[in-house]
Design a protein around this motif. Structure first.
Motif, PDB file in Angstrom:
ATOM      1  N   LYS A  70      22.739 -75.803  35.388  1.00  0.00           N
ATOM      2  CA  LYS A  70      23.942 -75.239  35.294  1.00  0.00           C
ATOM      3  C   LYS A  70      25.241 -75.801  35.781  1.00  0.00           C
ATOM      4  O   LYS A  70      26.061 -75.027  36.537  1.00  0.00           O
ATOM      5  CB  LYS A  70      23.835 -73.584  35.783  1.00  0.00           C
ATOM      6  N   TYR A  71      24.985 -77.222  36.041  1.00  0.00           N
ATOM      7  CA  TYR A  71      26.117 -77.872  36.816  1.00  0.00           C
ATOM      8  C   TYR A  71      27.459 -78.178  35.994  1.00  0.00           C
ATOM      9  O   TYR A  71      27.265 -78.245  34.591  1.00  0.00           O
ATOM     10  CB  TYR A  71      25.406 -79.205  37.262  1.00  0.00           C
ATOM     11  N   HIS A  72      28.298 -78.336  36.235  1.00  0.00           N
ATOM     12  CA  HIS A  72      29.496 -78.686  35.718  1.00  0.00           C
ATOM     13  C   HIS A  72      29.449 -80.190  35.401  1.00  0.00           C
ATOM     14  O   HIS A  72      29.034 -81.067  36.622  1.00  0.00           O
ATOM     15  CB  HIS A  72      30.973 -78.312  35.720  1.00  0.00           C
ATOM     16  N   VAL A  73      29.822 -81.100  34.342  1.00  0.00           N
ATOM     17  CA  VAL A  73      29.694 -82.436  34.426  1.00  0.00           C
ATOM     18  C   VAL A  73      30.853 -82.971  34.127  1.00  0.00           C
ATOM     19  O   VAL A  73      31.423 -82.883  32.564  1.00  0.00           O
ATOM     20  CB  VAL A  73      28.578 -82.914  33.378  1.00  0.00           C
ATOM     21  N   LYS A  74      31.909 -83.862  34.625  1.00  0.00           N
ATOM     22  CA  LYS A  74      32.819 -84.369  34.414  1.00  0.00           C
ATOM     23  C   LYS A  74      32.550 -86.077  33.948  1.00  0.00           C
ATOM     24  O   LYS A  74      32.200 -86.650  34.884  1.00  0.00           O
ATOM     25  CB  LYS A  74      33.864 -84.401  35.541  1.00  0.00           C
ATOM     26  N   VAL A  75      33.066 -86.153  32.535  1.00  0.00           N
ATOM     27  CA  VAL A  75      32.905 -87.503  32.121  1.00  0.00           C
ATOM     28  C   VAL A  75      34.158 -88.464  31.893  1.00  0.00           C
ATOM     29  O   VAL A  75      34.974 -87.527  31.070  1.00  0.00           O
ATOM     30  CB  VAL A  75      32.044 -87.439  30.823  1.00  0.00           C
ATOM     31  N   THR A  76      34.154 -89.350  32.446  1.00  0.00           N
ATOM     32  CA  THR A  76      35.281 -90.328  32.228  1.00  0.00           C
ATOM     33  C   THR A  76      35.069 -91.504  31.551  1.00  0.00           C
ATOM     34  O   THR A  76      34.071 -92.174  32.010  1.00  0.00           O
ATOM     35  CB  THR A  76      35.964 -90.692  33.792  1.00  0.00           C
ATOM     36  N   ILE A  77      35.458 -92.030  30.557  1.00  0.00           N
ATOM     37  CA  ILE A  77      35.167 -93.097  29.783  1.00  0.00           C
ATOM     38  C   ILE A  77      36.739 -93.985  30.114  1.00  0.00           C
ATOM     39  O   ILE A  77      37.825 -93.753  29.787  1.00  0.00           O
ATOM     40  CB  ILE A  77      35.114 -93.056  28.441  1.00  0.00           C
ATOM     41  N   ARG A  78      36.350 -95.440  30.278  1.00  0.00           N
ATOM     42  CA  ARG A  78      37.458 -96.237  30.605  1.00  0.00           C
ATOM     43  C   ARG A  78      37.589 -97.149  29.233  1.00  0.00           C
ATOM     44  O   ARG A  78      36.517 -97.506  28.811  1.00  0.00           O
ATOM     45  CB  ARG A  78      37.126 -97.069  31.986  1.00  0.00           C
ATOM     46  N   GLN A  79      38.731 -97.324  28.833  1.00  0.00           N
ATOM     47  CA  GLN A  79      38.910 -98.355  27.607  1.00  0.00           C
ATOM     48  C   GLN A  79      38.570 -99.666  27.865  1.00  0.00           C
ATOM     49  O   GLN A  79      39.298-100.265  28.808  1.00  0.00           O
ATOM     50  CB  GLN A  79      40.249 -98.270  26.931  1.00  0.00           C
ATOM     51  N   ALA A  80      37.677-100.301  27.384  1.00  0.00           N
ATOM     52  CA  ALA A  80      37.429-101.635  27.877  1.00  0.00           C
ATOM     53  C   ALA A  80      38.599-102.614  27.176  1.00  0.00           C
ATOM     54  O   ALA A  80      38.967-102.222  26.189  1.00  0.00           O
ATOM     55  CB  ALA A  80      35.871-102.223  27.346  1.00  0.00           C
ATOM     56  N   LYS A  81      38.617-103.781  27.652  1.00  0.00           N
ATOM     57  CA  LYS A  81      39.450-104.693  27.395  1.00  0.00           C
ATOM     58  C   LYS A  81      39.092-105.397  25.717  1.00  0.00           C
ATOM     59  O   LYS A  81      37.961-105.687  25.791  1.00  0.00           O
ATOM     60  CB  LYS A  81      39.471-105.905  28.293  1.00  0.00           C
ATOM     61  N   ASP A  82      39.931-105.374  25.174  1.00  0.00           N
ATOM     62  CA  ASP A  82      39.927-105.818  23.513  1.00  0.00           C
ATOM     63  C   ASP A  82      38.987-105.082  22.995  1.00  0.00           C
ATOM     64  O   ASP A  82      38.201-105.675  21.790  1.00  0.00           O
ATOM     65  CB  ASP A  82      39.374-107.187  23.969  1.00  0.00           C
ATOM     66  N   SER A  83      38.556-103.893  23.407  1.00  0.00           N
ATOM     67  CA  SER A  83      37.639-102.669  22.651  1.00  0.00           C
ATOM     68  C   SER A  83      38.461-101.964  21.698  1.00  0.00           C
ATOM     69  O   SER A  83      39.772-101.316  22.122  1.00  0.00           O
ATOM     70  CB  SER A  83      36.997-102.116  23.717  1.00  0.00           C
ATOM     71  N   THR A  84      38.028-101.593  20.444  1.00  0.00           N
ATOM     72  CA  THR A  84      38.647-100.883  19.552  1.00  0.00           C
ATOM     73  C   THR A  84      37.733 -99.405  19.349  1.00  0.00           C
ATOM     74  O   THR A  84      38.023 -98.527  18.464  1.00  0.00           O
ATOM     75  CB  THR A  84      39.001-101.341  18.257  1.00  0.00           C
ATOM     76  N   THR A  85      36.705 -99.251  20.224  1.00  0.00           N
ATOM     77  CA  THR A  85      36.039 -98.143  20.005  1.00  0.00           C
ATOM     78  C   THR A  85      36.856 -96.624  20.452  1.00  0.00           C
ATOM     79  O   THR A  85      37.473 -96.773  21.514  1.00  0.00           O
ATOM     80  CB  THR A  85      34.816 -98.205  21.297  1.00  0.00           C
ATOM     81  N   ASP A  86      36.750 -95.869  19.692  1.00  0.00           N
ATOM     82  CA  ASP A  86      37.316 -94.509  19.940  1.00  0.00           C
ATOM     83  C   ASP A  86      36.736 -93.765  20.985  1.00  0.00           C
ATOM     84  O   ASP A  86      35.312 -93.315  20.844  1.00  0.00           O
ATOM     85  CB  ASP A  86      37.613 -93.830  18.457  1.00  0.00           C
ATOM     86  N   MET A  87      37.219 -93.383  22.109  1.00  0.00           N
ATOM     87  CA  MET A  87      36.538 -92.733  23.261  1.00  0.00           C
ATOM     88  C   MET A  87      36.201 -91.447  22.929  1.00  0.00           C
ATOM     89  O   MET A  87      35.254 -90.728  23.403  1.00  0.00           O
ATOM     90  CB  MET A  87      37.328 -92.986  24.355  1.00  0.00           C
TER      91      MET A  87
END
Length: 273
Positions: free
Chosen positions: A186-203
């Motif tokens: 029952k914890y809250h989870v904060k997820v942060t995704i950093r955009q990698a250099k030269d990456s086109t992945t949709d976060m």
């Protein structure tokens, strides 16, 4: 001659008494102040606000004097026959109001019907009491215990995870398992995704992928958003019982529709053959 002997003895006795008296009083007069002792019933009591005075001795104690503690909320139950309120508002065992009455009348009704008196609202004017059976009191105590147990915690723990959008598949699976374990608690989870250099992945697609993996337990508390340049974040939380039931109902409907479509496809293929 006898008279002279008696007079001589009397004079000697008088001299001895005078000598002892001088010694006794002389000792008292010449005694130094250090050797004098006070009565054990009086001691010097230093007080910075007052001059030094004599007072009665107090037993040694390091604990502070106890102050009157605030009254604790009484547990739900019978008050017995000790009713501090002279006038009270009474409710019978069926939940019907009997109006205001003197406590003597309330006790009389309690004895006549073999019931117990329970305080419902002490701050009301007049205070509200109810006549209840022992079984009713027990059931109400169970209800209150369940309600207290089910109430949300005052402080919710929040965990945080941060990783790059170029994260490997195995590493993402490990992170997702960790999120699932925290959600289970029952914890809250904060997820942060950093955009990698030269990456086109949709976060945002990664966020949806994580949520899909833990969809049977979690939902968004805060939907994915751009937190700062090159970084996006979201917060996941455990679903409530109501949300879980709704999710399970939707999942069952989808499965039912999918099976129905499969059956129709099979019938259609058989017909064309």
């Amino acid at each position: 001659m006898t008279t002279s002997c008696v007079m001589k003895l009397l004079c000697q006795a008088t001299r001895h008494e005078n000598r002892h008296a001088k010694r006794f009083f002389g000792t008292l007069l010449t005694q130094t102040p250090q050797k004098r002792v006070f009565s054990p019933f009086c001691v010097l009591v230093p007080d910075p606000r007052k001059s030094t005075v004599f007072g009665l001795a107090q037993p040694f104690c390091t604990a502070e004097k106890s102050h009157t503690e605030p009254k604790r909320k009484a547990a739900f139950g019978s008050v017995g026959r000790r009713i501090p309120d002279r006038i009270l508002h009474l409710i019978n065992q069926d939940g019907e109001s009997l109006g205001n009455m003197h406590r003597a009348e309330a006790l009389k009704l309690m004895d006549q019907h073999d019931l117990k008196l329970v305080l419902l609202r002490a701050n009301a004017e007049p205070p509200v009491y109810r006549l209840m059976t022992g079984q009713q009191i027990h059931e109400e105590q169970l209800k209150r215990a369940e309600k207290k147990k089910a109430s949300p915690r005052a402080e919710t723990v929040q965990k945080e995870l941060s990783f790059s959008s170029a994260i490997a598949k195995n590493d993402l699976e490990t992170k997702t398992k960790q999120i699932a374990q925290w959600i289970e608690k029952k914890y809250h989870v904060k997820v942060t995704i950093r955009q990698a250099k030269d990456s086109t992945t949709d976060m945002f697609m990664i966020f949806d992928q994580i949520l899909e993996t833990v969809a049977e337990k979690a939902t968004y508390l805060s939907k994915p958003r751009v937190a700062r340049e090159g970084a996006s974040t979201c917060i996941l939380r455990h679903m409530s019982d109501k949300e879980l039931k709704a999710y399970q109902k939707i999942a069952e409907q989808k499965n039912s529709e999918a099976k129905k479509d499969e059956n129709e496809d099979l019938k259609s293929s058989e017909f064309h053959q």
